[in-house]
Design a protein around this motif. Sequence first.
Motif, short mmCIF file in Angstrom:
data_model
loop_
_atom_site.label_atom_id
_atom_site.label_comp_id
_atom_site.label_asym_id
_atom_site.label_seq_id
_atom_site.Cartn_x
_atom_site.Cartn_y
_atom_site.Cartn_z
N CYS A 243 -0.51 4.47 -7.71
CA CYS A 243 -1.44 3.77 -8.61
C CYS A 243 -2.89 3.91 -8.17
CB CYS A 243 -1.09 2.28 -8.66
SG CYS A 243 0.58 1.93 -9.25
N LYS A 244 -3.13 4.42 -6.96
CA LYS A 244 -4.50 4.48 -6.45
C LYS A 244 -5.32 5.54 -7.16
CE LYS A 244 -3.74 4.95 -1.98
NZ LYS A 244 -4.05 4.93 -0.52
N ASN B 68 0.82 -1.21 0.00
CA ASN B 68 0.00 0.00 0.00
C ASN B 68 0.85 1.27 0.00
OD1 ASN B 68 -2.66 -1.11 -0.02
ND2 ASN B 68 -2.44 -1.67 2.12
N LEU C 59 2.88 1.34 -3.74
CA LEU C 59 2.05 1.47 -4.94
C LEU C 59 0.98 2.55 -4.77
CD1 LEU C 59 1.63 -2.30 -5.88
CD2 LEU C 59 3.01 -0.59 -7.07
N TYR D 197 -1.13 -7.65 -8.68
CA TYR D 197 -1.79 -6.35 -8.57
C TYR D 197 -2.08 -5.75 -9.95
CZ TYR D 197 -2.60 -1.43 -8.00
OH TYR D 197 -3.14 -0.17 -8.11
N GLU E 136 -8.89 3.79 -1.69
CA GLU E 136 -8.62 2.51 -2.37
C GLU E 136 -7.52 1.73 -1.66
OE1 GLU E 136 -6.95 0.90 -6.68
OE2 GLU E 136 -7.61 2.96 -6.47
N LYS E 137 -7.71 0.43 -1.55
CA LYS E 137 -6.71 -0.45 -0.95
C LYS E 137 -5.97 -1.19 -2.07
CE LYS E 137 -7.60 0.33 3.42
NZ LYS E 137 -6.61 0.98 4.30
N ILE E 138 -4.67 -1.10 -2.07
CA ILE E 138 -3.87 -1.78 -3.09
C ILE E 138 -3.96 -3.29 -2.90
CG2 ILE E 138 -1.52 -2.16 -3.96
CD1 ILE E 138 -2.62 0.57 -4.68
#
Length: 205
Positions: free
Chosen positions: A48-49, A42, A45, A91, A54-56
Amino acid sequence: MESANEENILDIIRKLNEIDFINPEDIPNIDLYMDQVTTFMNEHLAACKRNDDEKILTKTMINNYTKNDILPPPIKKKYSKEHMNLLIFLYYFKSTLSMNDIQKLFTPLTEMFYDGHSKDMSIEDIYAAIFRMERIQTDNITKEILRRYKHSQNLFPNVKNEEESEFLSRFAFICLLSFDAYLKKQLVERLIDETLSNTEDAKEK
């Protein structure tokens, strides 16, 4: 002068360079517990959210990957560096591929290369090689997206209303990107089906 709409689009495109694989050197060389794995993912990355909520990666996701034989089970509740490499691949794959397709792809990957199965290559070696390739490709992909954006701005020259023109330009850009993503997804799915077929043929022989 660029419109606010255009500047916003160009800013999004520039930020694509922030979306990247995790550097192999940043992945811990020690085994991690579940909470440490999710925290690491989390944090690394975060770019990337789509939004802050949002949870990675979650514990539920990891457990589901293991239950579905996509991710090898942890050893004494700890995850190795190879686990981390696979989770990073997962992911990126999960945003475009079904769990069934990911399983088709990961089964031969782990059977061939996980935990020293191959004398020539490990999961860590594979991740490092793909990381280097992605670093080179990111700039090229960004330039291609920018080219598509510029092209989309000239599709409706007869529309004089500024609001309508900006909407149509953005709509055209989204269509170009979506069709490109659709074609690539079709290609990936066919490659996965072919990979599974070839793997099963090899097993039969």
